[in-house]
Enzyme design. Structure first.
Site, short mmCIF file in Angstrom:
data_model
loop_
_atom_site.label_atom_id
_atom_site.label_comp_id
_atom_site.label_asym_id
_atom_site.label_seq_id
_atom_site.Cartn_x
_atom_site.Cartn_y
_atom_site.Cartn_z
N HIS A 268 0.84 -1.20 0.00
CA HIS A 268 0.00 0.00 0.00
C HIS A 268 0.88 1.25 0.00
CE1 HIS A 268 0.79 -0.75 4.28
NE2 HIS A 268 0.46 0.52 4.54
N HIS B 296 1.40 3.84 2.11
CA HIS B 296 2.03 4.48 3.27
C HIS B 296 3.55 4.46 3.12
CE1 HIS B 296 -1.59 4.18 6.24
NE2 HIS B 296 -1.60 5.29 5.55
N HIS C 122 5.99 1.77 3.93
CA HIS C 122 5.92 0.56 3.09
C HIS C 122 6.40 0.82 1.66
CE1 HIS C 122 3.67 -2.08 5.92
NE2 HIS C 122 3.40 -0.89 6.45
N HIS D 85 -7.56 -1.40 5.70
CA HIS D 85 -6.47 -0.49 6.11
C HIS D 85 -6.57 0.87 5.43
CE1 HIS D 85 -2.77 0.59 8.00
NE2 HIS D 85 -2.19 0.84 6.83
N ASP E 218 -0.05 -4.13 6.00
CA ASP E 218 -0.96 -3.67 7.06
C ASP E 218 -2.39 -4.03 6.66
OD1 ASP E 218 1.24 -2.63 8.28
OD2 ASP E 218 0.85 -0.55 7.72
N GLU F 88 1.71 -8.50 9.99
CA GLU F 88 1.99 -7.34 10.85
C GLU F 88 1.49 -7.62 12.26
OE1 GLU F 88 -0.20 -4.26 11.93
OE2 GLU F 88 -1.73 -4.27 10.35
N HIS G 187 6.65 -5.95 11.90
CA HIS G 187 5.96 -4.67 12.06
C HIS G 187 5.32 -4.58 13.45
CE1 HIS G 187 3.36 -1.23 11.09
NE2 HIS G 187 4.07 -1.07 9.98
#
Length: 623
Positions: free
Chosen positions: A68, A70, A73, A157, A178, A203, A413
């Site tokens: 994703h 973020h 990541h 998420h 996540d 995670e 994580h």
């Protein structure tokens, strides 16, 4: 066959997610993130582990997968592709590809313009990096090469987040990135099928947390905001641009409308418009409620929330501000915090997790003097932590493991002590081996060698017919037809699950391995005997029982069988009574025959019809 996993980032840590997995000789790198707690070389994963020579990086890596957008990541991706030199395939979902460049550009601008970091990736490098990306749809299986295949699953998420299944031959893994197992106001819950991977890499941000009711958290959040603005205070809510921001905006928009409040709510300039456009573009990634109401009313067209102007930072009076980033480590949220912190009337509400080393983490730890831009700031404002994080809690992690049914679990994580607690829980409750290695430590997982076996179509047909008959009997029993209970071995407590949409059955067969043929087969008994050239043996039984049926003296003997025939027709389950017939002065059902004289019944049957015989015998003994 062996699987190797080594975290290059997020091993006993939150941030800089990057996990290298080797499946039957194929190397896959899941995520390529940055660490928000560091500004030196530690902000990126240690790519020297893959290859100390940049020119050989492509020889040691077969694919990169980003879960994703973020930054923890994907934040190191331009550095890895344009400065390290990786040129191989990169996979992510379409929303991630659309949104990641914007966050990467914000990150680049902050690091170079505000923090003065040199030798950092450029805007052009971000563009070139994105050109190498190949998109993947949900539940689509992509063949990276002749051996490696990957599949994406919905992760919740944030918009576009996905979990990935990867397989090479008989070795497989799932990397979650996540995920969130609880649906919220704009996204659905994560889901995965029973893919049964050799290892699931999950995670564990909230490894020891079981969240309270979401409704209670929302009520507490609204009460704290309302109490603060009622006293003329300012409320700062640090968020990331997409995700929790929209969740909390929808919540406040609804509350403001209901309470008819006039206090301004601001969102960092430009992000509201961008977010709305992305949710329009990728509406299929939202939850069912958003999809159904989108054409009638766009949930993200906010009436009470407007764009923020810097001139409003020190404007008198109450206000609520959503500012990025979410951990107070840079940007507008940190700038505003430094100016509002000395005033005890103000409040900061931290709705998510904060990595160690960030200002957000220090504030939540209770520090009353924080260094901002080289000067110490007294923290007098109220600090509240209300978790609206879109990460799975301990219950959600356990739920995902039960769904996927992996042979091994690896936690990343998360914080070491919390990981240890969850590891013990997984090992004790689920009986699944679990590890949580630190960065740079390789964990070897022994996979299960799969042996292909051909299943006889005759055996499959027989099992299907048995399953359908069992299902019919279960439904009859559930409706109260208890007189047919002998045909079913289950007790009443099992009946609800027997009538579910998914139905399973067991069957008996013979595993045949012929030395002249490398293929193994599962056959029915007769086919197996023929396959192996063995003589057939039939096992038949005979039983005599007293004749309790009373008939008139003028009746001939066949009338006894006629009476029995009529009784069995009424009492037997339909799946059996339909096959019952009268021929040659005997009753017949499959291999079962019944003859009679004035004193007794004689029953003959083959061992293969033992179950049917037991049903008939039970009914005859009740006569």
């Amino acid at each position: 066959m062996q699987i190797k996993v080594v975290p290059l980032g997020a091993g006993q840590d939150v941030g800089r997610s990057c996990v290298l997995v080797t499946l039957n000789g194929k190397n896959i790198m899941f995520d390529c993130g940055m660490h928000m707690g560091y500004s030196d070389d530690r902000r990126f994963p240690d790519f020297n582990y893959i290859s100390k020579t940049k020119s050989k990086i492509n020889q040691h890596l077969d694919a990169v997968i980003i879960t994703h957008f973020h930054l923890d990541h994907c934040g190191a991706l331009p550095f890895f592709t344009e400065m390290i030199g990786y040129e191989g395939p990169i996979y992510m979902t379409q929303p991630t590809k659309a949104i990641a460049p914007i966050l990467l550009e914000d990150y680049r601008r902050i690091m170079t313009s505000r923090k003065g970091v040199e030798n950092f990736f450029t805007s052009e490098m971000i563009k070139q990096s994105m050109k190498k990306v190949r998109t993947i749809r949900l539940h689509e299986t992509v063949h990276v090469d002749d051996d490696l295949e990957i599949k994406a699953y919905y992760a919740g998420h944030v918009l576009g987040a996905a979990m990935f299944f990867a397989r090479v031959g008989d070795a497989s893994c799932v990397y979650t990135g996540d995920y969130n197992m609880t649906p919220d106001r704009h996204l659905g819950a994560a889901w995965i099928d029973k893919c049964r991977p050799d290892v699931l890499i999950s995670e564990s941000t909230y490894a020891t947390t079981i969240r309270d009711s979401k409704r209670c958290r929302e009520r507490d959040f609204l009460k704290k905001v309302y109490d603060c603005i009622s006293q003329g205070g300012k409320v700062l809510i640090p968020v990331f641009a997409l995700g929790r921001a929209q969740e909390l905006c929808i919540l406040l928009e609804t509350f403001w409308e209901r309470m008819n409040l006039k206090v301004p709510i601001y969102f960092a300039a430009g992000l509201t418009e961008k977010a709305t456009n992305y949710y329009k573009m990728f509406i299929n990634w939202t939850n069912e409620k958003i999809k159904k109401t989108f054409l009638e009313r766009n949930m993200f067209d906010f009436k009470h929330i407007t764009s923020f102007d810097r001139s409003n930072i020190m404007a008198p009076g109450a206000q609520v501000l959503f500012a990025t980033p979410g951990m107070l480590h840079a940007g507008l949220s940190l700038e505003v915090f430094c100016k509002w912190a000395p005033d005890s009337n103000n409040m900061v509400i931290m709705p998510g997790y904060c990595v160690a080393g960030t200002v957000g983490h220090k504030v939540l730890s209770g520090q009353k003097r924080i260094e901002c831009d080289g000067r110490l700031i007294d923290v007098r404002l109220s600090v509240e932590h209300l978790s609206f994080s879109a990460h799975a809690d301990a219950k959600g992690i356990m739920q995902l493991i039960r769904l996927a049914e992996p042979r091994n679990v690896m936690l990343v994580h998360g914080e070491a002590e919390k990981m240890k607690f969850l590891q013990q829980k997984i090992t004790h409750e689920l009986k699944i081996p679990c590890t949580f290695p630190e960065n740079g430590r390789t964990v070897a997982v022994e996979g299960v060698h799969a042996i292909p076996v051909q299943l006889s179509t005759l055996l499959l047909e027989a099992a299907t017919q048995k399953m359908m008959k069992d299902r019919e009997m279960a439904l009859r029993l559930k409706r109260g037809r208890t007189d047919q209970a002998p045909y079913i071995e289950w007790d009443n407590s099992q009946l609800p699950q027997l009538t579910a949409d998914k139905w399973t059955t067991s069957f008996n067969g013979v595993l045949v391995a012929n030395e002249n043929d490398t293929t193994m087969k599962v056959l029915d008994i007769c086919s197996a005997v023929d396959e192996l050239g063995l003589p057939r043996h039939e096992l038949n039984f005979t039983l005599k029982i007293p004749n309790y049926l009373t008939c008139s003296k003028s009746s001939e003997e066949p009338s006894v069988l006629h009476s029995l025939y009529n009784l069995l027709k009424r009492k037997l389950p339909k799946c059996l009574s339909d096959d019952l017939c009268f021929e040659n002065d005997c009753l017949c059902l499959s291999s079962i025959t019944i003859t009679a004289d004035s004193a007794q019944f004689t029953l003959d049957w083959n061992y293969q019809d033992e179950k049917k015989f037991e049903v008939i015998l039970d009914l005859m003994r009740r006569l």
